[in-house]
Scaffold this active site. Structure first.
Site, PDB file in Angstrom:
ATOM      1  CG  HIS A 122      19.841 -15.885  -7.367  1.00 25.63           C
ATOM      2  ND1 HIS A 122      21.128 -16.189  -6.996  1.00 25.63           N
ATOM      3  CD2 HIS A 122      19.414 -16.927  -8.127  1.00 25.63           C
ATOM      4  CE1 HIS A 122      21.457 -17.366  -7.512  1.00 25.63           C
ATOM      5  NE2 HIS A 122      20.438 -17.836  -8.195  1.00 25.63           N
ATOM      6  CG  ASP A 199      20.434 -10.274 -10.400  1.00 25.95           C
ATOM      7  OD1 ASP A 199      20.602 -10.608 -11.596  1.00 25.95           O
ATOM      8  OD2 ASP A 199      20.419 -11.091  -9.463  1.00 25.95           O
ATOM      9  CD  GLN A 202      16.127 -15.950 -14.308  1.00 25.85           C
ATOM     10  OE1 GLN A 202      15.454 -16.152 -15.325  1.00 25.85           O
ATOM     11  NE2 GLN A 202      16.953 -16.864 -13.833  1.00 25.85           N
ATOM     12  CE  LYS A 225      20.802 -17.244 -14.629  1.00 26.76           C
ATOM     13  NZ  LYS A 225      20.358 -18.535 -14.078  1.00 26.76           N
ATOM     14  CB  CYS A 363      19.445 -19.634  -5.465  1.00 25.33           C
ATOM     15  SG  CYS A 363      20.503 -21.010  -5.854  1.00 25.33           S
TER      16      CYS A 363
HETATM   17  C1  LIG Z   1      18.068 -13.415 -10.447  1.00 21.64           C
HETATM   18  C2  LIG Z   1      19.370 -14.152 -10.523  1.00 21.64           C
HETATM   19  N1  LIG Z   1      20.476 -13.573 -10.041  1.00 21.64           N
HETATM   20  C3  LIG Z   1      21.665 -14.189 -10.112  1.00 21.64           C
HETATM   21  C4  LIG Z   1      21.813 -15.444 -10.654  1.00 21.64           C
HETATM   22  C5  LIG Z   1      23.168 -16.076 -10.680  1.00 21.64           C
HETATM   23  O1  LIG Z   1      23.621 -16.187 -11.986  1.00 21.64           O
HETATM   24  P1  LIG Z   1      24.955 -16.990 -12.320  1.00 21.64           P
HETATM   25  O2  LIG Z   1      24.813 -18.319 -11.688  1.00 21.64           O
HETATM   26  O3  LIG Z   1      24.974 -17.052 -13.811  1.00 21.64           O
HETATM   27  O4  LIG Z   1      26.090 -16.204 -11.761  1.00 21.64           O
HETATM   28  C6  LIG Z   1      20.683 -16.087 -11.161  1.00 21.64           C
HETATM   29  C7  LIG Z   1      20.806 -17.431 -11.748  1.00 21.64           C
HETATM   30  O5  LIG Z   1      20.185 -18.395 -11.362  1.00 21.64           O
HETATM   31  C8  LIG Z   1      19.439 -15.427 -11.087  1.00 21.64           C
HETATM   32  O6  LIG Z   1      18.328 -16.023 -11.549  1.00 21.64           O
END
Ligand SMILES: Cc1ncc(COP(=O)(O)O)c(C=O)c1O
Lengths: 405, 138
Positions: A122, A199, A202, A225, A363
């Site tokens: 991401h 990370d 998800q 989430k 993203c």
């Molecule tokens: C794999 C992953 N990393 C990071 C993020 C970013 O999360 P946040 O927007 O809650 O900071 C997301 C959210 O879409 C994600 O799916």
């Protein structure tokens, strides 16, 4: 036996019409809906417990502090860690990763160092590292994908050099739903004494995570989430990094003593939480974990996995559908395209039937470039979704395909 | 025909479908097929209107004191919307274009495509059509 109706009843938002149809919410990868217990926890907090924490001598402040720290305990035991101090409340995954990147930049990375990421990442797990690399002559190295879109772990020994200072990978791809094998990565990293950041944005909502067993250096996720509120998340630090990660922000509430020359900081998680934190959010995050625990995360995985299998089966019956990463182990997420159609068109028309899906690059533009596509349609499940919803979605998807062709 | 005349014409056209949004969208998709296509030569990175998801290419020129727009889009619904906009604004005087309120979009029930969250570049499309027109006013 878990009663699905009983679960759905706990989510007031699901009980509404969108464009004249019952809302079908398949965009849980972006953010999940919140159960009434979490919603009420927030309002109860402000009604009965609101006070600033870790400062006041008065009863209300002690009460709020207790709630805040109790939430940290709940979270720590959920991830099977004995010391709650290893969990820092942050603004969310993105915030957590930035804190690690800025901290490591201060006393750990050297100019020219290398960081390994994966093709799945991401943007939130790319940009903080890219920024550091650009400013310091550093380099990002990327774990490539196999033909079935799983990570090519065999590439790791070749990617690792003496300059490799960190491996930062997503636990579950937010676009494909594929689960990374952290153990494999960890084994390779350990051989070379390289820290690992996971990370978990998800993975944490969908599968049991034992951080003691996973034994990584950094783990990050977002409450929103996982049935919790927005604006709050976690940065888990191993014992070592709890003592070594440099501060990236500082301010009130985290000191033992301050003079204009010198500051002595408190120990533990608090050191990383300057200023007044999102107290209500942290407390409600604990309540979200309670919600998960009442069903059990193992059961949630089972329910969602059944939905994924069912939806994939149904999608596979449609010749116009292209699925990505289809035959492998997945957590809650399916990405597909309708052949020769733009995902935007598919998403726009599904919305007219009250079905919320995500379309676009999610993203993860580098992953899109690898797959050589502009974007996908993504459906992502939570524990309250049902096979009936999938049937309705498939029926309307067929209609959409006819409309577009 | 004036801009308002064409808007009226389009409103009447969409009125036929009443509340049947499926028919409305099918019509919109059909309209996309009538879009005056941009010369492939101009279908460049430079002429892309940056919307988040669906790409739109627009080319504007002034011929006999009137703006002539040609375009393309990679999503069909976007293409339909673009075709409708071009039908209304192309072959009109720059002075009239910059004043156009384009209220018909609301009336025919496609207003959702103008919300910034729609990320289909349509808002930027209208802005671009108007700024291009403005550039030709002496
Ligand atoms: C794999 C992953 N990393 C990071 C993020 C970013 O999360 P946040 O927007 O809650 O900071 C997301 C959210 O879409 C994600 O799916």
């Amino acid at each position: 036996m878990i009663d699905q109706n009983n679960i759905r009843e706990q989510f007031p938002i699901l009980n509404q019409k969108v464009n004249g149809y019952n809302l079908i919410y398949f965009d849980n990868g972006a953010t999940s809906q919140k159960p009434i217990s979490v919603i009420e926890r927030i309002s109860d907090y402000y009604k009965h417990s609101n006070s600033n924490i870790h400062r006041g001598v008065h009863s209300l402040s002690r009460h709020a502090t207790d709630l805040f720290e109790k939430s940290r305990h709940t979270i720590a035991s959920y991830f099977n860690i004995n010391n709650p101090q290893q969990f820092i409340f942050t603004g969310g995954t993105t915030d957590s990763i930035n804190m690690v990147a800025q901290g490591l930049a201060k006393n750990y990375f050297k100019p020219g160092d290398e960081i390994i990421l994966s093709t799945y990442e991401h943007h939130s797990n790319i940009l903080p590292w890219q920024l550091w690399a650009q400013e310091n002559g550093g380099k990002l190295k990327i774990i490539p994908l196999n033909n079935d879109q799983t990570l090519d772990y065999n590439s790791l020994p070749n990617l690792i050099t003496k300059k490799t200072k960190l491996i930062a990978v997503t636990h579950v791809s937010n676009t494909l739903g594929l689960i990374s094998d952290i153990e494999k990565i960890k084994t390779e990293a350990t051989k070379h004494n390289i820290p690992v950041l996971v990370d978990g944005a998800q993975s944490a909502p969908h599968m049991a995570i034992d951080l003691k067993k996973l034994d990584v250096d950094f783990f990050v996720c977002s409450a929103h989430k996982m049935y919790g509120p927005t604006g709050i998340g976690l940065l888990y630090l191993s014992e070592k990094w709890l003592n070594h990660l440099a501060l990236s922000k500082t301010g009130g509430g985290i000191i033992k003593s301050v003079s204009f020359e010198k500051t002595e900081y408190v120990e533990g998680a608090l050191k990383f939480e300057p200023g007044t934190p999102h107290i209500a959010g942290a407390v409600a995050f604990g309540e979200a974990i309670n919600f998960i625990n009442r069903i059990s995360i193992e059961k949630i995985f089972e329910i969602e996995n059944e939905l994924v299998q069912y939806a994939q089966e149904k999608l596979n019956e449609l010749p116009e559908i292209m699925m990505y990463g289809k035959n492998t182990h997945k957590a809650g997420v399916i990405s597909f395209n309708v052949k020769n159609q733009h995902p935007f068109d598919v998403g726009t028309l599904l919305d007219k039937y009250g079905i919320a899906v995500r379309t676009g690059h999610h993203c993860t533009q580098p992953l899109m470039q690898h797959l050589n596509i502009q974007g996908t349609v993504r459906i992502s499940f939570a524990v309250y979704n049902t096979k009936n919803e999938i049937d309705f979605f498939i029926e309307k998807l067929k209609k959409v395909i006819t409309m577009l062709s | 025909m004036t801009i308002e005349d064409i808007e009226k014409e389009i409103i009447d056209e969409f009125d036929l479908f009443g509340e049947d949004w499926e028919a409305k969208y099918e019509h919109l998709i059909d309209l996309g097929k009538s879009l005056p296509l941009i010369n492939p030569e101009y279908k460049t990175e430079e002429n892309i209107i940056k919307g988040c998801q669906s790409r739109v290419w627009l080319f504007s020129e002034l011929i006999n004191d009137k703006m002539i727009y040609t375009a393309d889009a990679d999503a069909i619904i976007t293409k339909g919307m673009v075709a409708v906009l071009i039908r209304v604004l192309s072959n009109q005087k720059p002075e009239d274009i910059i004043k156009a309120k384009l209220e018909f979009i609301d009336v025919i029930g496609l207003k959702e495509h103008l919300s910034p969250t729609r990320a289909n570049g349509l808002v930027s499309m209208i802005t671009k059509m108007k700024t291009d027109a403005l550039a030709f006013i002496k």
